[in-house]
Motif scaffolding. Structure first.
Motif, PDB file in Angstrom:
ATOM      1  N   LEU A  25       6.504   0.159 -19.134  1.00  0.00           N
ATOM      2  CA  LEU A  25       6.028  -0.434 -19.669  1.00  0.00           C
ATOM      3  C   LEU A  25       4.576  -0.925 -18.333  1.00  0.00           C
ATOM      4  CD1 LEU A  25       7.662  -2.925 -17.861  1.00  0.00           C
ATOM      5  CD2 LEU A  25       9.047  -1.773 -18.949  1.00  0.00           C
ATOM      6  N   ASP A  26       3.561  -1.810 -18.348  1.00  0.00           N
ATOM      7  CA  ASP A  26       2.378  -2.424 -17.050  1.00  0.00           C
ATOM      8  C   ASP A  26       3.116  -3.734 -16.533  1.00  0.00           C
ATOM      9  OD1 ASP A  26       1.636  -0.053 -17.174  1.00  0.00           O
ATOM     10  OD2 ASP A  26      -0.108  -0.483 -19.157  1.00  0.00           O
ATOM     11  N   PHE A  27       3.046  -4.334 -15.338  1.00  0.00           N
ATOM     12  CA  PHE A  27       3.432  -5.351 -14.902  1.00  0.00           C
ATOM     13  C   PHE A  27       2.320  -5.600 -13.786  1.00  0.00           C
ATOM     14  CE2 PHE A  27       6.338  -7.960 -12.044  1.00  0.00           C
ATOM     15  CZ  PHE A  27       6.726  -9.217 -13.282  1.00  0.00           C
ATOM     16  N   THR A  28       2.062  -7.148 -13.740  1.00  0.00           N
ATOM     17  CA  THR A  28       1.343  -7.014 -13.246  1.00  0.00           C
ATOM     18  C   THR A  28       1.915  -7.788 -11.321  1.00  0.00           C
ATOM     19  OG1 THR A  28       1.085  -9.692 -12.938  1.00  0.00           O
ATOM     20  CG2 THR A  28      -1.057  -7.927 -13.646  1.00  0.00           C
ATOM     21  N   HIS A  29       1.644  -7.171 -10.068  1.00  0.00           N
ATOM     22  CA  HIS A  29       3.025  -7.569  -9.268  1.00  0.00           C
ATOM     23  C   HIS A  29       1.525  -7.885  -7.684  1.00  0.00           C
ATOM     24  CE1 HIS A  29       6.629  -6.976  -6.468  1.00  0.00           C
ATOM     25  NE2 HIS A  29       5.768  -6.262  -5.982  1.00  0.00           N
ATOM     26  N   ASP A  30       1.942  -9.022  -6.906  1.00  0.00           N
ATOM     27  CA  ASP A  30       1.430  -8.744  -5.617  1.00  0.00           C
ATOM     28  C   ASP A  30       1.872  -7.106  -4.828  1.00  0.00           C
ATOM     29  OD1 ASP A  30       0.307 -10.898  -6.776  1.00  0.00           O
ATOM     30  OD2 ASP A  30       1.510 -12.265  -5.368  1.00  0.00           O
ATOM     31  N   CYS A  31       1.076  -6.630  -4.458  1.00  0.00           N
ATOM     32  CA  CYS A  31       1.284  -4.986  -3.609  1.00  0.00           C
ATOM     33  C   CYS A  31       2.069  -5.334  -2.312  1.00  0.00           C
ATOM     34  CB  CYS A  31       0.743  -4.092  -4.818  1.00  0.00           C
ATOM     35  SG  CYS A  31       1.084  -2.962  -3.807  1.00  0.00           S
ATOM     36  N   LEU A  32       2.406  -4.857  -2.106  1.00  0.00           N
ATOM     37  CA  LEU A  32       3.361  -4.855  -0.699  1.00  0.00           C
ATOM     38  C   LEU A  32       2.536  -3.612   0.056  1.00  0.00           C
ATOM     39  CD1 LEU A  32       4.218  -6.295   1.546  1.00  0.00           C
ATOM     40  CD2 LEU A  32       6.785  -4.838   0.753  1.00  0.00           C
ATOM     41  N   VAL A  33       1.826  -2.786  -1.150  1.00  0.00           N
ATOM     42  CA  VAL A  33       2.407  -1.118  -0.092  1.00  0.00           C
ATOM     43  C   VAL A  33       0.182  -1.500   0.032  1.00  0.00           C
ATOM     44  CG1 VAL A  33       1.160   1.442  -0.323  1.00  0.00           C
ATOM     45  CG2 VAL A  33       3.518   0.018  -1.031  1.00  0.00           C
ATOM     46  N   PHE A  88       2.219 -12.290   2.198  1.00  0.00           N
ATOM     47  CA  PHE A  88       0.698 -11.448   3.279  1.00  0.00           C
ATOM     48  C   PHE A  88      -0.021 -12.177   2.142  1.00  0.00           C
ATOM     49  CE2 PHE A  88       2.092  -8.584  -0.831  1.00  0.00           C
ATOM     50  CZ  PHE A  88       0.640  -8.785  -1.088  1.00  0.00           C
ATOM     51  N   ASN A  89      -0.940 -11.777   3.412  1.00  0.00           N
ATOM     52  CA  ASN A  89      -2.629 -12.409   2.046  1.00  0.00           C
ATOM     53  C   ASN A  89      -3.600 -11.054   1.759  1.00  0.00           C
ATOM     54  OD1 ASN A  89      -1.794 -15.260   2.996  1.00  0.00           O
ATOM     55  ND2 ASN A  89      -3.800 -14.879   4.575  1.00  0.00           N
ATOM     56  N   ASP A  90      -3.871 -10.822   1.076  1.00  0.00           N
ATOM     57  CA  ASP A  90      -4.635  -9.942   0.156  1.00  0.00           C
ATOM     58  C   ASP A  90      -5.817  -9.301   0.879  1.00  0.00           C
ATOM     59  OD1 ASP A  90      -5.351  -9.178  -3.105  1.00  0.00           O
ATOM     60  OD2 ASP A  90      -6.924  -8.904  -1.711  1.00  0.00           O
ATOM     61  N   LEU A  91      -5.722  -8.254   1.307  1.00  0.00           N
ATOM     62  CA  LEU A  91      -6.296  -7.114   1.977  1.00  0.00           C
ATOM     63  C   LEU A  91      -8.236  -7.809   1.876  1.00  0.00           C
ATOM     64  CD1 LEU A  91      -6.657  -5.749   4.803  1.00  0.00           C
ATOM     65  CD2 LEU A  91      -6.391  -3.655   2.452  1.00  0.00           C
ATOM     66  N   MET A  92      -8.311  -8.078   0.484  1.00  0.00           N
ATOM     67  CA  MET A  92      -9.889  -8.177   0.423  1.00  0.00           C
ATOM     68  C   MET A  92     -10.499  -9.846  -0.140  1.00  0.00           C
ATOM     69  SD  MET A  92     -10.957  -5.132   0.599  1.00  0.00           S
ATOM     70  CE  MET A  92     -11.051  -3.405  -0.274  1.00  0.00           C
ATOM     71  N   GLU A  93      -9.258 -10.780   0.099  1.00  0.00           N
ATOM     72  CA  GLU A  93      -9.954 -11.561  -0.574  1.00  0.00           C
ATOM     73  C   GLU A  93      -8.842 -12.638   0.276  1.00  0.00           C
ATOM     74  OE1 GLU A  93     -10.722 -13.641  -4.203  1.00  0.00           O
ATOM     75  OE2 GLU A  93      -9.874 -11.018  -5.186  1.00  0.00           O
ATOM     76  N   VAL A  96      -6.097 -15.381   0.099  1.00  0.00           N
ATOM     77  CA  VAL A  96      -5.081 -15.360  -1.194  1.00  0.00           C
ATOM     78  C   VAL A  96      -4.075 -15.024  -1.353  1.00  0.00           C
ATOM     79  CG1 VAL A  96      -4.983 -14.487  -3.278  1.00  0.00           C
ATOM     80  CG2 VAL A  96      -7.591 -15.377  -2.802  1.00  0.00           C
ATOM     81  N   ARG A  97      -3.510 -15.507  -0.858  1.00  0.00           N
ATOM     82  CA  ARG A  97      -2.083 -15.661  -0.764  1.00  0.00           C
ATOM     83  C   ARG A  97      -1.234 -14.736  -1.602  1.00  0.00           C
ATOM     84  NH1 ARG A  97       0.990 -14.847   3.845  1.00  0.00           N
ATOM     85  NH2 ARG A  97       2.823 -16.542   4.363  1.00  0.00           N
ATOM     86  N   ALA A  98      -0.102 -14.215  -1.517  1.00  0.00           N
ATOM     87  CA  ALA A  98       0.617 -12.932  -1.937  1.00  0.00           C
ATOM     88  C   ALA A  98       2.021 -14.034  -2.814  1.00  0.00           C
ATOM     89  CB  ALA A  98       1.237 -11.997  -2.195  1.00  0.00           C
ATOM     90  N   SER A  99       2.485 -13.720  -3.917  1.00  0.00           N
ATOM     91  CA  SER A  99       3.986 -14.587  -4.363  1.00  0.00           C
ATOM     92  C   SER A  99       4.799 -14.018  -4.736  1.00  0.00           C
ATOM     93  CB  SER A  99       3.595 -15.674  -4.816  1.00  0.00           C
ATOM     94  OG  SER A  99       2.466 -15.368  -6.490  1.00  0.00           O
ATOM     95  N   GLU A 100       5.762 -14.303  -4.318  1.00  0.00           N
ATOM     96  CA  GLU A 100       7.322 -13.408  -5.447  1.00  0.00           C
ATOM     97  C   GLU A 100       6.521 -12.737  -6.665  1.00  0.00           C
ATOM     98  OE1 GLU A 100      12.334 -12.936  -5.376  1.00  0.00           O
ATOM     99  OE2 GLU A 100      10.852 -14.930  -4.962  1.00  0.00           O
ATOM    100  N   LEU A 101       6.554 -13.488  -7.456  1.00  0.00           N
ATOM    101  CA  LEU A 101       5.803 -13.859  -9.080  1.00  0.00           C
ATOM    102  C   LEU A 101       4.260 -14.339  -8.747  1.00  0.00           C
ATOM    103  CD1 LEU A 101       7.088 -13.206 -11.472  1.00  0.00           C
ATOM    104  CD2 LEU A 101       7.403 -15.195 -12.570  1.00  0.00           C
TER     105      LEU A 101
END
Length: 163
Positions: A25-33, A88-93, A96-101
């Protein structure tokens, strides 16, 4: 922090259908790496980590449960996706703040379906139909490309953050 998301889906099969869920499956996620928001991560049940498709690095998430059940004409799937997450905040933007979902959760589930009518008539490629259910998309109806027999109807998968 350890986070859990549950993905559920269901399809209705006809008597002519031979149906099986794929464990991919493919899933969108705010990537911590890579510190990017809304990345598509490829997951496969049984693998120890996912693959963030942005720059193809291992992602700290996995399919921790994969339950497929049959209830009469209905085939159900419940996947639990477990991941490590921190704010975290997005590296390029940076605004834009990451969220758990992620802000716009999305999943693509894969399946394979075959036609018993074609199998019974000696057709060699009776199990060759691959399909997808995508969250937020319209319901899917799949028919046999060989004989036109309707095989399945599937609803869009649902995504839920669980405790």
């Amino acid at each position: 922090m350890l986070s859990h998301v549950e993905v559920t889906a269901r399809v209705t099969v006809t008597p002519a259908a031979h149906f099986v869920w794929s464990n991919r499956l493919d899933f969108t996620h705010d990537c911590l790496v890579c510190l990017r928001v809304g990345r598509v991560v490829q997951l496969q049940h049984g693998m120890p980590h996912g693959l963030c498709t942005g720059n193809e690095h291992p992602a700290p998430m996995r399919v921790s449960a994969f339950d497929a059940t049959d209830q009469g004409e209905e085939r159900r799937l419940r996947c639990r996706i477990t991941s490590w997450w921190a704010p975290f905040n997005d590296l390029m933007e940076p605004e834009v703040r990451a969220s758990e979902l992620t802000a716009e959760p999305w999943v693509r589930l894969n399946y394979r379906v075959g036609c018993h009518t074609c199998r019974d008539n000696g057709v060699g490629e009776w199990l060759g139909i691959e399909g997808q259910l995508i969250s937020g998309a319209a319901p899917v109806t799949s028919s046999c490309p060989g004989c036109g027999t309707e095989l399945i109807t599937g609803a869009a998968p649902e995504i839920t953050l669980v405790g």
